[in-house]
Design an enzyme around this catalytic site. Sequence first.
Site, PDB file in Angstrom:
ATOM      1  CD  GLU A 202      25.414  20.096  61.437  1.00 40.44           C
ATOM      2  OE1 GLU A 202      26.314  20.299  60.609  1.00 40.44           O
ATOM      3  OE2 GLU A 202      25.154  20.905  62.366  1.00 40.44           O
ATOM      4  CD  GLU A 392      26.601  19.391  66.292  1.00 40.72           C
ATOM      5  OE1 GLU A 392      26.924  20.506  65.816  1.00 40.72           O
ATOM      6  OE2 GLU A 392      26.787  18.326  65.703  1.00 40.72           O
TER       7      GLU A 392
HETATM    8  C1  BGP Z   1      28.226  21.349  63.276  1.00 39.82           C
HETATM    9  C2  BGP Z   1      28.879  19.999  63.157  1.00 39.82           C
HETATM   10  C3  BGP Z   1      29.880  19.691  64.190  1.00 39.82           C
HETATM   11  C4  BGP Z   1      30.633  20.867  64.743  1.00 39.82           C
HETATM   12  C5  BGP Z   1      29.837  22.150  64.846  1.00 39.82           C
HETATM   13  C6  BGP Z   1      30.648  23.393  65.114  1.00 39.82           C
HETATM   14  O1  BGP Z   1      27.852  21.794  62.031  1.00 39.82           O
HETATM   15  O2  BGP Z   1      27.919  18.947  63.231  1.00 39.82           O
HETATM   16  O3  BGP Z   1      30.679  18.648  63.713  1.00 39.82           O
HETATM   17  O4  BGP Z   1      31.860  20.995  64.212  1.00 39.82           O
HETATM   18  O5  BGP Z   1      29.045  22.370  63.738  1.00 39.82           O
HETATM   19  O6  BGP Z   1      31.194  23.930  63.945  1.00 39.82           O
HETATM   20  P1  BGP Z   1      32.709  24.205  63.723  1.00 39.82           P
HETATM   21  O7  BGP Z   1      33.412  22.964  64.132  1.00 39.82           O
HETATM   22  O8  BGP Z   1      32.864  24.483  62.280  1.00 39.82           O
HETATM   23  O9  BGP Z   1      33.081  25.330  64.575  1.00 39.82           O
END
Ligand code: BGP
Length: 495
Positions: A202, A392
């Site tokens: 990201e 993701e």
């Molecule tokens: C994305 C990231 C991940 C992951 C995901 C879910 O932005 O790349 O690392 O964490 O989001 O978000 P969160 O963990 O805040 O629920």
Amino acid sequence: MAFPEGFLWGGATAANQYEGGWEEGGKGPNTSDAMTSGSHTVSRQITWRNTATGETGALPVYAVCEEGLPEGLEVAVVDGYYYPSHTATDFYHHYAEDIALMGEMGFKCFRLSMNWARIFPTGEEAEPNTEGLAFYDAVFDECAKYGIEPLVTLSHYETPLALVNKYGGWKSRELIDLFVRYATCVMKHYQGKVKYWLTFNEINMMSMGSFMAGGLTDGSPHAKAQAAHNQFVASALTVRSAHQISPKIMVGQMLAYNPIYSYSADPADHLLAMERERDALWYADVQVGGHYPAYRLREMERAGIKLEMGENDLELLATYPADFLSFSCYGGSTVSLRQKELEVASGNLAFGMVKNPYLETNAWGWATDPYCLRIALNELYDRYHKPLWIVENGIGWSDEVKADGSIHDGYRIDYLRKNIQSMEDAVELDGVDLMGYTMWGCIDLVSAGTGEMRKRYGFVYVDRDDEGKGTHARSRKDSFYWYKKVIESNGEDLD
Ligand code: BGP
């Protein structure tokens, strides 16, 4: 059949949220190791030490990202705080079991991140840490047993802490060579075991979460722009190095991309939506398209940002763009000029966004958006004409373990079914070239945003709570069996 033969179904994780073993095997500390836990309403904190007095304390992550760390303080792991990444869900000691579970689901691909500080503990050693290399060798050998292709992120929300305190993180050009040396070392070492690599997770989070994305302790727009530029150059040099090592290696960009919807039919709202989309897209314009777009150049000019450039930087960006574009996408975001009169949104990438009246949300403000993947895939394919990869997608939810040990996560199945259908439409009806799909957090892990355990994503439950208590025992949720069927049928059976 919508999905091509060899479509890479799987799941995704990241070392900082999953691996643990933070002081084992010669690993050095990372930025994530100095982040406490938080919640939906309380920010995670970054702990610091005063280099002159030895005094210690903590500041909210958003404050460090916006205002920076005050002079005289360094980021440090200090006594008396709970750091969820230190053990996380202990992949370090459970990798064989976890990969076996992935094999049972039929995974074709497993996205994980490599911990830079496990290979180069301070980022500057002359030689890599052999114990660190051996750990990932064991992981990849385990994957090979089940025919699982690894997809490896070189830097997922972590930078060796030593580089943060010495150079101020990615705002320094020193990090370019150090990163490329690390990337080249592991791409060579794992040649034949790993074909697919991503440089920075990201990368566009540099704008909002610059401590996580770039180890920045300077909140100025200039530092953020420079850090992003330095990462672009490092990415281009990584692509060059990868192709020199083997033409079979592919290096992708990783972008956080949620389509942005206009709340109303007002053209001014539509313009706003376009601008917010560009906040993410300019990063892909550079890293995948090979050059800074005009609108970004003007924006930097207006903000008085002048980048420090190497002589060949622009040529490198144009000559070595990413081979493919991977992205995270959890649901669309909505904007309106009348934001103040409307209900605000929460959830990932929700800053400055309004609640979409057409979508249902859960306790963390996350919505199930049945069209976002189709819209995102089309937008990105039309714009870049490069292979795409959804690395993701998923939904965080608090799962309940029943007395008999079962976990009925129908809500997760419902979310994934709608999202996979939307992705299928993009491939089948629109002809988008999609390499794979890795569901986020396939085995429960720590939330990046809140540092919690209770916000779970996995097909596999891990017994660990928000205070770090639990046995780390793994158990299959209902979605485990559902996803197994989805993969078995190559996406045909979503029931
Ligand atoms: C994305 C990231 C991940 C992951 C995901 C879910 O932005 O790349 O690392 O964490 O989001 O978000 P969160 O963990 O805040 O629920």
